[in-house]
Scaffold this motif. Sequence first.
Motif, short mmCIF file in Angstrom:
data_model
loop_
_atom_site.label_atom_id
_atom_site.label_comp_id
_atom_site.label_asym_id
_atom_site.label_seq_id
_atom_site.Cartn_x
_atom_site.Cartn_y
_atom_site.Cartn_z
N LEU A 244 0.83 -1.20 0.00
CA LEU A 244 0.00 0.00 0.00
C LEU A 244 0.87 1.25 0.00
O LEU A 244 0.60 2.21 -0.73
CB LEU A 244 -0.92 0.00 1.23
N ALA A 245 1.91 1.25 0.83
CA ALA A 245 2.80 2.41 0.88
C ALA A 245 3.54 2.58 -0.45
O ALA A 245 3.71 3.71 -0.94
CB ALA A 245 3.80 2.24 2.03
N ARG A 246 3.98 1.48 -1.03
CA ARG A 246 4.70 1.54 -2.31
C ARG A 246 3.82 2.10 -3.41
O ARG A 246 4.26 2.94 -4.22
CB ARG A 246 5.20 0.14 -2.67
N GLU A 247 2.57 1.64 -3.46
CA GLU A 247 1.66 2.12 -4.50
C GLU A 247 1.37 3.61 -4.33
O GLU A 247 1.29 4.36 -5.32
CB GLU A 247 0.37 1.31 -4.45
N ALA A 248 1.21 4.05 -3.09
CA ALA A 248 0.95 5.47 -2.85
C ALA A 248 2.15 6.31 -3.27
O ALA A 248 1.99 7.37 -3.90
CB ALA A 248 0.63 5.69 -1.37
N LEU A 249 3.34 5.87 -2.95
CA LEU A 249 4.54 6.61 -3.32
C LEU A 249 4.73 6.62 -4.84
O LEU A 249 5.16 7.64 -5.42
CB LEU A 249 5.77 6.00 -2.64
N ARG A 250 4.42 5.51 -5.48
CA ARG A 250 4.53 5.45 -6.94
C ARG A 250 3.58 6.46 -7.59
O ARG A 250 3.95 7.17 -8.54
CB ARG A 250 4.23 4.04 -7.44
N ASP A 251 2.36 6.54 -7.06
CA ASP A 251 1.40 7.49 -7.62
C ASP A 251 1.84 8.93 -7.35
O ASP A 251 1.62 9.82 -8.18
CB ASP A 251 0.02 7.25 -7.02
N LEU A 252 2.43 9.17 -6.20
CA LEU A 252 2.93 10.51 -5.90
C LEU A 252 4.08 10.89 -6.82
O LEU A 252 4.22 12.05 -7.22
CB LEU A 252 3.37 10.60 -4.44
N ALA A 253 4.92 9.90 -7.15
CA ALA A 253 6.08 10.18 -7.99
C ALA A 253 5.71 10.35 -9.45
O ALA A 253 6.32 11.17 -10.17
CB ALA A 253 7.11 9.05 -7.85
N ARG A 254 4.70 9.62 -9.91
CA ARG A 254 4.39 9.61 -11.35
C ARG A 254 3.05 10.25 -11.70
O ARG A 254 2.81 10.57 -12.86
CB ARG A 254 4.38 8.16 -11.85
N GLY A 255 2.17 10.39 -10.72
CA GLY A 255 0.83 10.89 -11.02
C GLY A 255 0.81 12.38 -11.24
O GLY A 255 1.69 13.13 -10.82
N GLY A 256 -0.25 12.84 -11.90
CA GLY A 256 -0.45 14.25 -12.13
C GLY A 256 -1.06 14.91 -10.91
O GLY A 256 -1.28 14.28 -9.87
N PRO A 257 -1.36 16.19 -11.02
CA PRO A 257 -1.91 16.94 -9.89
C PRO A 257 -3.19 16.33 -9.32
O PRO A 257 -3.42 16.38 -8.12
CB PRO A 257 -2.18 18.32 -10.50
N THR A 258 -4.02 15.74 -10.17
CA THR A 258 -5.27 15.17 -9.67
C THR A 258 -5.07 13.89 -8.87
O THR A 258 -5.91 13.51 -8.06
CB THR A 258 -6.22 14.86 -10.85
N PRO A 261 -3.69 14.22 -4.30
CA PRO A 261 -4.45 14.21 -3.05
C PRO A 261 -4.82 12.80 -2.60
O PRO A 261 -4.69 12.46 -1.42
CB PRO A 261 -5.69 15.05 -3.37
N ASP A 262 -5.27 11.95 -3.50
CA ASP A 262 -5.65 10.59 -3.14
C ASP A 262 -4.45 9.79 -2.68
O ASP A 262 -4.51 9.06 -1.69
CB ASP A 262 -6.31 9.90 -4.34
N ALA A 263 -3.34 9.91 -3.40
CA ALA A 263 -2.14 9.16 -3.03
C ALA A 263 -1.60 9.63 -1.69
O ALA A 263 -1.17 8.81 -0.86
CB ALA A 263 -1.07 9.33 -4.11
N ALA A 264 -1.63 10.93 -1.46
CA ALA A 264 -1.16 11.45 -0.18
C ALA A 264 -2.04 10.96 0.97
O ALA A 264 -1.54 10.63 2.06
CB ALA A 264 -1.14 12.98 -0.21
N ALA A 265 -3.34 10.86 0.73
CA ALA A 265 -4.24 10.36 1.77
C ALA A 265 -3.96 8.90 2.09
O ALA A 265 -3.99 8.48 3.25
CB ALA A 265 -5.69 10.53 1.31
N ARG A 266 -3.66 8.10 1.07
CA ARG A 266 -3.33 6.68 1.30
C ARG A 266 -2.03 6.53 2.06
O ARG A 266 -1.90 5.68 2.94
CB ARG A 266 -3.27 5.94 -0.04
#
Length: 326
Positions: A244-258, A261-266
């Motif tokens: 779960l932590a890895r997926e959230a960090l991956r989304d924070l590193a590669r995801g766009g502005p939208t 917020p969701d990745a940071a919450a996870r």
Amino acid sequence: MRSVVVVGAGLIGTSVGLALTARGVTTHLLDRDPRVARAAAALGAGRTGRPRRPADLAVLAVPPGQVARVLAAVQGEELARIYTDVASVKEVPLTHAAEAGCDLARFVGGHPMAGRETSGPEGARRDLFRGRPWVLTPSARSGGEALDTVLELVALCGARPVVMGHREHDRAVALTSHTPHLVASLLAGTLLRGESDELRLAGQGLRDTTRVAAGDPDLWTDILGDNAEAVLTVLDALHGDLSLAREALRDLARGGPTARPDAAARLRAVLERGVRGRARVPTPGRRPAENAPRVPDAAVSGAARVSRPSQMALPQGVRDGVRPVA
């Protein structure tokens, strides 16, 4: 209790010897390496060599994988009247001891919940067990005299006796000791990939987190191997949280502005679970109930405080919860 034989003069065995000699108990020290026994004796943990007659108690301070073999050997030599061990795994050694034909009426398993990352007699301390839990795991065959004798040992060492079933103990230490040691070792192993300049920035947090990784690899291979099933259960749960932590960090590193917020919450949810879990660790000198919600019965069922040996009553399910061979 007048005389005790400590078999294995490492950190725990020597600490037992130091505590007992300070209380006036004649303590004999045996070790497969005579130099280790002499080193422990030089620290004041007792005298080297076997007693002339059977001691009141023999404490087997050997790794879990050696308990059954050593117990069979010393019982065959009538080294003592009563026997206990200090190994951090209880069910597998008991099963092997039963298969080896050991006299389990005169044996009560034990595990002092104290230690240090260093090994050998040099790291021993007389007060190592003071105020610490000392788990006792009597089997269905353990006699009353054996239990009372081991309870006296715990009192002489200044520890707090707790009675548990073998499986309950092994599940509990998988969560609170064995898996944390493995995780600390894995984290410390990642430091081998670091550059010297990077490691110069290491602070106290890293030292605290990896401290136990300095433990003896041979001993911990034995411990983890004998408690593999329980450790694997905790490790599987940890793997899920790590994912779960890895997926959230991956989304924070590669995801766009939208996505942020969701990745940071996870990620925050993972960190908040850590805060809540850390709050459940008892503060030394306090009971767990004073710090945090009670641990579920499934994790530590059968635990009990013990006051006077003569009034000792085994918790419901302790005797019935061990394997039939016990």
